[in-house]
Design a protein around this motif. Structure first.
Motif, PDB file in Angstrom:
ATOM      1  N   LEU A 125       0.830  -1.210   0.000  1.00 33.07           N
ATOM      2  CA  LEU A 125       0.000   0.000   0.000  1.00 33.07           C
ATOM      3  C   LEU A 125       0.861   1.255   0.000  1.00 33.07           C
ATOM      4  O   LEU A 125       0.560   2.236  -0.689  1.00 33.07           O
ATOM      5  CB  LEU A 125      -0.932  -0.011   1.214  1.00 33.07           C
ATOM      6  CG  LEU A 125      -2.025  -1.080   1.229  1.00 33.07           C
ATOM      7  CD1 LEU A 125      -2.896  -0.932   2.464  1.00 33.07           C
ATOM      8  CD2 LEU A 125      -2.891  -1.002  -0.026  1.00 33.07           C
ATOM      9  N   THR A 170      -7.625  -1.427   3.630  1.00 32.12           N
ATOM     10  CA  THR A 170      -8.096  -2.051   2.396  1.00 32.12           C
ATOM     11  C   THR A 170      -9.268  -1.273   1.805  1.00 32.12           C
ATOM     12  O   THR A 170      -9.317  -1.018   0.591  1.00 32.12           O
ATOM     13  CB  THR A 170      -8.512  -3.505   2.665  1.00 32.12           C
ATOM     14  OG1 THR A 170      -7.415  -4.213   3.245  1.00 32.12           O
ATOM     15  CG2 THR A 170      -8.922  -4.198   1.382  1.00 32.12           C
ATOM     16  N   LEU A 171     -10.226  -0.905   2.662  1.00 32.22           N
ATOM     17  CA  LEU A 171     -11.357  -0.102   2.192  1.00 32.22           C
ATOM     18  C   LEU A 171     -10.885   1.227   1.619  1.00 32.22           C
ATOM     19  O   LEU A 171     -11.375   1.681   0.572  1.00 32.22           O
ATOM     20  CB  LEU A 171     -12.333   0.145   3.340  1.00 32.22           C
ATOM     21  CG  LEU A 171     -13.125  -1.056   3.872  1.00 32.22           C
ATOM     22  CD1 LEU A 171     -14.013  -0.619   5.024  1.00 32.22           C
ATOM     23  CD2 LEU A 171     -13.964  -1.691   2.766  1.00 32.22           C
ATOM     24  N   ARG A 172      -9.946   1.835   2.323  1.00 31.05           N
ATOM     25  CA  ARG A 172      -9.438   3.138   1.880  1.00 31.05           C
ATOM     26  C   ARG A 172      -8.733   3.012   0.525  1.00 31.05           C
ATOM     27  O   ARG A 172      -8.905   3.850  -0.359  1.00 31.05           O
ATOM     28  CB  ARG A 172      -8.486   3.694   2.931  1.00 31.05           C
ATOM     29  CG  ARG A 172      -8.037   5.121   2.709  1.00 31.05           C
ATOM     30  CD  ARG A 172      -7.222   5.585   3.913  1.00 31.05           C
ATOM     31  NE  ARG A 172      -6.820   6.966   3.767  1.00 31.05           N
ATOM     32  CZ  ARG A 172      -5.687   7.358   3.177  1.00 31.05           C
ATOM     33  NH1 ARG A 172      -4.874   6.447   2.662  1.00 31.05           N
ATOM     34  NH2 ARG A 172      -5.371   8.639   3.086  1.00 31.05           N
ATOM     35  N   PHE A 173      -7.951   1.954   0.372  1.00 31.64           N
ATOM     36  CA  PHE A 173      -7.238   1.745  -0.887  1.00 31.64           C
ATOM     37  C   PHE A 173      -8.222   1.453  -2.021  1.00 31.64           C
ATOM     38  O   PHE A 173      -8.052   1.930  -3.148  1.00 31.64           O
ATOM     39  CB  PHE A 173      -6.248   0.591  -0.735  1.00 31.64           C
ATOM     40  CG  PHE A 173      -5.428   0.334  -1.967  1.00 31.64           C
ATOM     41  CD1 PHE A 173      -4.412   1.200  -2.337  1.00 31.64           C
ATOM     42  CD2 PHE A 173      -5.676  -0.776  -2.756  1.00 31.64           C
ATOM     43  CE1 PHE A 173      -3.655   0.960  -3.472  1.00 31.64           C
ATOM     44  CE2 PHE A 173      -4.932  -1.022  -3.891  1.00 31.64           C
ATOM     45  CZ  PHE A 173      -3.913  -0.151  -4.247  1.00 31.64           C
ATOM     46  N   LYS A 174      -9.279   0.674  -1.706  1.00 29.47           N
ATOM     47  CA  LYS A 174     -10.297   0.377  -2.702  1.00 29.47           C
ATOM     48  C   LYS A 174     -10.983   1.658  -3.156  1.00 29.47           C
ATOM     49  O   LYS A 174     -11.218   1.861  -4.362  1.00 29.47           O
ATOM     50  CB  LYS A 174     -11.322  -0.602  -2.118  1.00 29.47           C
ATOM     51  CG  LYS A 174     -12.431  -0.971  -3.094  1.00 29.47           C
ATOM     52  CD  LYS A 174     -13.444  -1.897  -2.444  1.00 29.47           C
ATOM     53  CE  LYS A 174     -14.579  -2.214  -3.409  1.00 29.47           C
ATOM     54  NZ  LYS A 174     -15.610  -3.071  -2.770  1.00 29.47           N
ATOM     55  N   LYS A 175     -11.307   2.525  -2.199  1.00 28.73           N
ATOM     56  CA  LYS A 175     -11.941   3.796  -2.543  1.00 28.73           C
ATOM     57  C   LYS A 175     -11.001   4.650  -3.394  1.00 28.73           C
ATOM     58  O   LYS A 175     -11.435   5.304  -4.354  1.00 28.73           O
ATOM     59  CB  LYS A 175     -12.321   4.539  -1.263  1.00 28.73           C
ATOM     60  CG  LYS A 175     -13.061   5.835  -1.506  1.00 28.73           C
ATOM     61  CD  LYS A 175     -13.471   6.493  -0.200  1.00 28.73           C
ATOM     62  CE  LYS A 175     -14.207   7.803  -0.454  1.00 28.73           C
ATOM     63  NZ  LYS A 175     -14.606   8.457   0.816  1.00 28.73           N
ATOM     64  N   TYR A 176      -9.715   4.625  -3.040  1.00 27.12           N
ATOM     65  CA  TYR A 176      -8.730   5.388  -3.815  1.00 27.12           C
ATOM     66  C   TYR A 176      -8.668   4.877  -5.251  1.00 27.12           C
ATOM     67  O   TYR A 176      -8.622   5.665  -6.202  1.00 27.12           O
ATOM     68  CB  TYR A 176      -7.365   5.270  -3.139  1.00 27.12           C
ATOM     69  CG  TYR A 176      -6.205   5.693  -3.999  1.00 27.12           C
ATOM     70  CD1 TYR A 176      -5.901   7.035  -4.199  1.00 27.12           C
ATOM     71  CD2 TYR A 176      -5.401   4.735  -4.626  1.00 27.12           C
ATOM     72  CE1 TYR A 176      -4.834   7.413  -4.997  1.00 27.12           C
ATOM     73  CE2 TYR A 176      -4.334   5.105  -5.414  1.00 27.12           C
ATOM     74  CZ  TYR A 176      -4.056   6.439  -5.600  1.00 27.12           C
ATOM     75  OH  TYR A 176      -2.994   6.801  -6.394  1.00 27.12           O
ATOM     76  N   LYS A 177      -8.697   3.544  -5.428  1.00 29.58           N
ATOM     77  CA  LYS A 177      -8.650   2.973  -6.769  1.00 29.58           C
ATOM     78  C   LYS A 177      -9.894   3.361  -7.560  1.00 29.58           C
ATOM     79  O   LYS A 177      -9.797   3.684  -8.757  1.00 29.58           O
ATOM     80  CB  LYS A 177      -8.540   1.457  -6.678  1.00 29.58           C
ATOM     81  CG  LYS A 177      -7.214   0.967  -6.128  1.00 29.58           C
ATOM     82  CD  LYS A 177      -6.080   1.196  -7.095  1.00 29.58           C
ATOM     83  CE  LYS A 177      -6.151   0.301  -8.287  1.00 29.58           C
ATOM     84  NZ  LYS A 177      -4.997   0.483  -9.212  1.00 29.58           N
ATOM     85  N   GLU A 178     -11.053   3.319  -6.908  1.00 30.19           N
ATOM     86  CA  GLU A 178     -12.288   3.693  -7.595  1.00 30.19           C
ATOM     87  C   GLU A 178     -12.243   5.153  -8.025  1.00 30.19           C
ATOM     88  O   GLU A 178     -12.658   5.497  -9.139  1.00 30.19           O
ATOM     89  CB  GLU A 178     -13.486   3.434  -6.687  1.00 30.19           C
ATOM     90  CG  GLU A 178     -13.772   1.953  -6.452  1.00 30.19           C
ATOM     91  CD  GLU A 178     -14.867   1.726  -5.425  1.00 30.19           C
ATOM     92  OE1 GLU A 178     -15.279   2.733  -4.773  1.00 30.19           O
ATOM     93  OE2 GLU A 178     -15.312   0.579  -5.276  1.00 30.19           O
ATOM     94  N   GLN A 179     -11.751   6.020  -7.136  1.00 27.04           N
ATOM     95  CA  GLN A 179     -11.647   7.439  -7.489  1.00 27.04           C
ATOM     96  C   GLN A 179     -10.651   7.645  -8.621  1.00 27.04           C
ATOM     97  O   GLN A 179     -10.875   8.469  -9.511  1.00 27.04           O
ATOM     98  CB  GLN A 179     -11.223   8.245  -6.257  1.00 27.04           C
ATOM     99  CG  GLN A 179     -12.303   8.335  -5.186  1.00 27.04           C
ATOM    100  CD  GLN A 179     -11.817   9.041  -3.946  1.00 27.04           C
ATOM    101  OE1 GLN A 179     -10.616   9.169  -3.694  1.00 27.04           O
ATOM    102  NE2 GLN A 179     -12.742   9.508  -3.122  1.00 27.04           N
ATOM    103  N   GLU A 230      -9.887   5.449 -10.960  1.00 21.84           N
ATOM    104  CA  GLU A 230     -10.492   4.968 -12.196  1.00 21.84           C
ATOM    105  C   GLU A 230     -11.520   5.969 -12.726  1.00 21.84           C
ATOM    106  O   GLU A 230     -11.613   6.190 -13.932  1.00 21.84           O
ATOM    107  CB  GLU A 230     -11.146   3.608 -11.962  1.00 21.84           C
ATOM    108  CG  GLU A 230     -10.133   2.491 -11.711  1.00 21.84           C
ATOM    109  CD  GLU A 230     -10.791   1.200 -11.260  1.00 21.84           C
ATOM    110  OE1 GLU A 230     -12.044   1.200 -11.146  1.00 21.84           O
ATOM    111  OE2 GLU A 230     -10.072   0.213 -11.033  1.00 21.84           O
TER     112      GLU A 230
END
Length: 635
Positions: free
Chosen positions: A212, A399-408, A410
């Motif tokens: 991360l 993990t949630l934070r990283f997922k949100k970062y990836k969605e943003q 994208e």
């Protein structure tokens, strides 16, 4: 003012809660007896004990205090945080079912000094080597983290053990286990399994955090990885494995690493929490409280590092203070997270959950240490289980934070691609208009002049004067130059072949050769080229500006400066012409088309012009993220 009073009241309640925790955690010397891992039925009247403040730890000292020893059931021996050691005389017959066990185990790998003697009918038959975590690990009778002493099979009903326990000025908790071979194997399997799971979890979370951090480069992940390292090093040390595997010949660092690692974990957790919740921005008052507490805590810890290896009252005070500070820090973060939840700050609920887990684990563990709740596998490992649960929850949050970062990211990429398509479409429209303009020029200018030349050449049959012939030849040369300039302007092949800087130099050289205008061109910056879309747009804009200067400015000199950087493109054009009133820019000057292009790339266009003082045009815009990573996209 209301918010400040609310915060002050919360911190007052914090002090009351800390006092309640301390009152609930009154610690005494806990000497408990087990058969394998079940509470043993003992005849406590047969077990003798004596609290000794002497420093002598030999059998001669036992001879001196033997008559002063009292039955264990005469009262609790409160030796915790006292400068005393404990003598225990334990006949094997005091434990019911004594015939089935083969070893006696003291389940506390952190006893400072331990001496064990074996008697048969009050006669000394064996003296075990002195051991403890203030002596090298090799002094252990058997190579285990806990202290294990074998019991011979013959005459077992006549045997008794004399045990000297020394853990001065610290919490004294000694579960004594009489274990069978199967019971001892089962205990070690469970302990090693739990330690292995903890170590595996720590290794996984460390690698996970490194990934991360590599992806996002935020100090938040540094705090978390250091916190995980401190927590699992504490667990590793708490099970006695750091002394066993890392410092077998160095008792002092082995004894020191456990309190130091747990002390460093607390401020790292606080720094992680306030960074995750961005408290500095959302709750500045809370941030000042937390930051001030962390600085105060670390200052006390630095002082403690130089004093805590020693024994005495100072050590006791420091140990208590660090325990109070650690729990105070958890409560402060809990209060801050509650305030963050009220402001709907993301992830605040998770920080509340982890803080409650920490406080609950500490409370249950201290109840176990103090003897208020039963000694079980769960209660004795409560702190370690609490830490493991907490870091797992925090890993889930990351993990949630990283997922949100990836969605943003994208979503930003999709938006960027859409913007680029719009830019390309507008550039194409702009090029189409330019083609129409040049088509009109070719028709009106080149076509008309060709017709005139044709008529002049036809008149040669009438043998017209030589001057007219020379004029026709000159007109043909001028027309050839015009056609060459038009072809350079219309063809992007030149841009693709020579690049943006080479193409601009081609334009400026052509203008300079005509002697109508002198252009000074300068290109600086860390890049020599950018995406072709940007190059085409800059090329067209610069063409438009030069055409305006040639047609309208009546200038003799022009300065062009181009800066290409990784994140910014800058273009500056200045002429010494007659200027104009920039408040009444005419459509024919082409500035509206330029402004439209600049708007689509989220840039800025500045025009500084006055009548009689020339004109300055400044254009700058950012390079879009995926263009930076892929400068040759769509080429």
């Amino acid at each position: 003012m209301y918010k400040f009073n609310w915060l002050l009241n919360i911190y007052k309640r914090l002090l009351y809660l800390i006092l309640c925790l301390l009152l609930c955690c009154v610690a005494t010397a806990q000497i408990q007896f087990f058969h394998n891992e079940s509470k043993a039925s003992i005849k406590s009247s047969l077990i003798l004990a004596y609290a000794d403040s002497s420093v002598k730890m030999d059998i001669e000292r036992y001879a001196q205090i033997k008559t002063n020893m009292q039955p264990l059931n005469s009262g609790k021996f409160n030796l915790s945080y006292k400068n005393e050691m404990l003598w225990l005389y334990v006949p094997v017959t005091a434990v019911e079912g004594y015939s089935s066990f083969t070893n006696i185990m003291l389940r506390n790998p952190h006893l400072n000094n331990l001496h064990v003697w074996m008697f048969e009918n009050d006669s000394l038959v064996k003296t075990f080597a002195p051991t403890g975590d203030h002596l090298p690990f090799a002094t252990r009778t058997l190579r285990y983290a806990d202290f294990v002493f074998p019991i011979p099979e013959q005459n077992k009903n006549k045997l008794a053990f004399l045990i000297l326990l020394d853990k001065r000025n610290e919490q004294l908790n000694v579960p004594v286990h009489f274990v069978t071979e199967d019971g001892f194997s089962s205990y070690n399997r469970r302990k090693n399994l739990l330690a292995g799971l903890m170590s595996g979890l720590g290794l996984f979370l460390s690698l996970f955090t490194f990934f991360l951090f590599y992806a996002m480069r935020e100090k938040l992940y540094v705090y978390y990885s250091l916190y995980v390292l401190m927590v699992f090093f504490y667990i590793f040390s708490d099970y006695g494995y750091s002394f066993m595997y890392l410092f077998p010949n160095h008792p002092l660092p082995a004894d020191f690493t456990r309190p130091l690692s747990i002390s460093l974990a607390s401020p790292l957790y606080m720094l992680f929490a306030i960074t995750l919740l961005n408290i500095k921005k959302h709750l500045p008052t809370h941030y000042k409280w937390v930051a001030g507490f962390v600085i105060f805590y670390l200052s006390c810890l630095v002082i403690s590092v130089f004093v805590i290896p020693n024994t005495g009252k100072v050590r006791i005070v420091l140990v208590w203070l660090m325990q109070i500070f650690q729990n105070t820090g958890a409560i402060i973060i809990l209060i801050t997270a509650i305030a963050a939840l009220r402001k709907k700050i993301p992830y605040a609920a998770y920080i509340i959950c982890t803080s409650i887990v920490l406080l609950f684990a500490f409370f249950v563990f201290m109840q176990y240490v103090s003897g208020f709740i039963t000694d079980t596998f769960l209660t004795r490992n409560m702190m370690n289980i609490g830490f493991a649960t907490e870091v797992s929850i925090l890993a889930f949050v990351l993990t949630l934070r990283f997922k949100k970062y990836k969605e943003q990211s994208e979503q930003l990429l999709r938006t960027t691609n859409l913007q680029q398509e719009q830019i390309f479409q507008n550039i194409s429209n702009y090029q189409e208009k330019e083609m129409q303009r040049y088509s009109s020029l070719l028709h009106d200018s080149v076509g008309a002049r060709l017709s005139a030349i044709r008529l002049n050449l036809e008149s040669l049959n009438r043998k017209l004067p030589e001057a007219q012939l020379a004029k026709s030849i000159g007109d043909i040369g001028d027309l050839a130059n015009d056609v060459r300039q038009f072809s350079h302007s219309l063809s992007p092949v030149l841009l693709q072949k020579k690049g943006l800087i080479g193409a601009i130099k081609e334009i400026t050289d052509t203008v300079n050769d005509s002697k109508e205008l002198y252009i000074q061109f300068e290109s600086i910056g860390s890049l020599q080229k950018v995406s072709f879309r940007y190059e085409l747009m800059l090329y067209n804009i610069l063409q438009e500006l030069i055409q305006n200067i040639l047609k309208h400015a009546q200038a003799t000199e022009v300065i062009i400066q181009l800066i290409l950087e990784k994140e910014l493109i800058y273009l500056f054009v200045e002429d010494n012409g007659k200027g104009f009133n920039h408040l009444s820019i005419k459509e024919g000057l082409g500035f509206s088309q330029i402004q439209q292009l600049v708007t689509f790339v989220k840039g800025s266009l500045t025009i500084d012009a006055k009548e009689g003082h020339g004109c300055k045009v400044t254009l700058e815009f950012p390079v879009l993220p995926d263009e930076t990573n892929h400068p040759t996209t769509y080429r």
